[in-house]
Scaffold this active site. Sequence first.
Site, PDB file in Angstrom:
ATOM      1  N   CYS A 106       0.857  -1.186   0.000  1.00 59.66           N
ATOM      2  CA  CYS A 106       0.000   0.000   0.000  1.00 59.66           C
ATOM      3  C   CYS A 106       0.894   1.237   0.000  1.00 59.66           C
ATOM      4  O   CYS A 106       1.704   1.414   0.923  1.00 59.66           O
ATOM      5  CB  CYS A 106      -0.874  -0.035   1.256  1.00 59.66           C
ATOM      6  SG  CYS A 106      -1.887   1.430   1.479  1.00 59.66           S
ATOM      7  N   CYS A 117      -0.952   4.257  -6.240  1.00 62.50           N
ATOM      8  CA  CYS A 117      -1.847   3.533  -5.322  1.00 62.50           C
ATOM      9  C   CYS A 117      -2.032   2.137  -5.906  1.00 62.50           C
ATOM     10  O   CYS A 117      -2.284   2.002  -7.114  1.00 62.50           O
ATOM     11  CB  CYS A 117      -3.191   4.253  -5.228  1.00 62.50           C
ATOM     12  SG  CYS A 117      -4.491   3.272  -4.438  1.00 62.50           S
TER      13      CYS A 117
END
Length: 240
Positions: free
Chosen positions: A70, A172
């Site tokens: 992440c 992302c």
Amino acid sequence: MKLCFFDSGIGGLDLLYTCACLMPYADMVYFADNGNVPYGSLTEEKIRLLTLDVFEKIAEEKPSAAVIACNTVTAVCAEELRKTFPFRIYGIQPAVKPAAKICGRCLVLATPRTAASLPLLRLVESYGRGVTHVLPCEGLASYIEENIFNLNRSEVEKLLPDFRADGVVLGCTHYAFVKQWIAEKYGCAVFDGAAATAANVCRNTAAEYPFSPYSGKITFKGGDVDRNERVFGLLKSKNN
Ligand code: DGL
């Protein structure tokens, strides 16, 4: 050898898949916290607290290493996690360096929290060659998380900012699921940090654990386990 992965939701599954292809001998555990997506719209403090909670559970697995799949969590608290836990922790960062080397005007798409973070600012200053711009994509990660089995191209395009770019960098991990649409909207190459991150994990763990016995088991923990497993199954069947 046991590797634990963490993403807020389904975003890290692409990196998990890439790592599983590179290291089929490793035991892998994927942790998620789908109920709290989008992390990228939370405060830094909230992200830290949620992540520390998950990492306490990861620590119970006694992993050889953990991978933060992440960008938001890496930007907000990778350093703190490394100081807190005894195992090695890898993070993922947007592929600014290779993009800026090859392309002219680059655009980094990221969650609001990553877009405003100091680590990304520093990365862009050091390797962006003065032609790299960062724009937040409010709502895109949660749209992908919620609609993964029924993604709609025009809904995704509505969430992408207009910009003239020669190269787009995914900031992302959720965005990997709509990489093709992003490439077509901006009409240029898309850079994803997952392959380089997986290669880095593979290289380092092979050096640290050269004789690990074969396991090759993948398990899912935390969040919506069934859904994450199903999405992983989709990735596997798409790539086979
Ligand atoms: N997948 C995460 C990232 O790479 C963020 C998704 C979220 O906002 O929860 O930044």
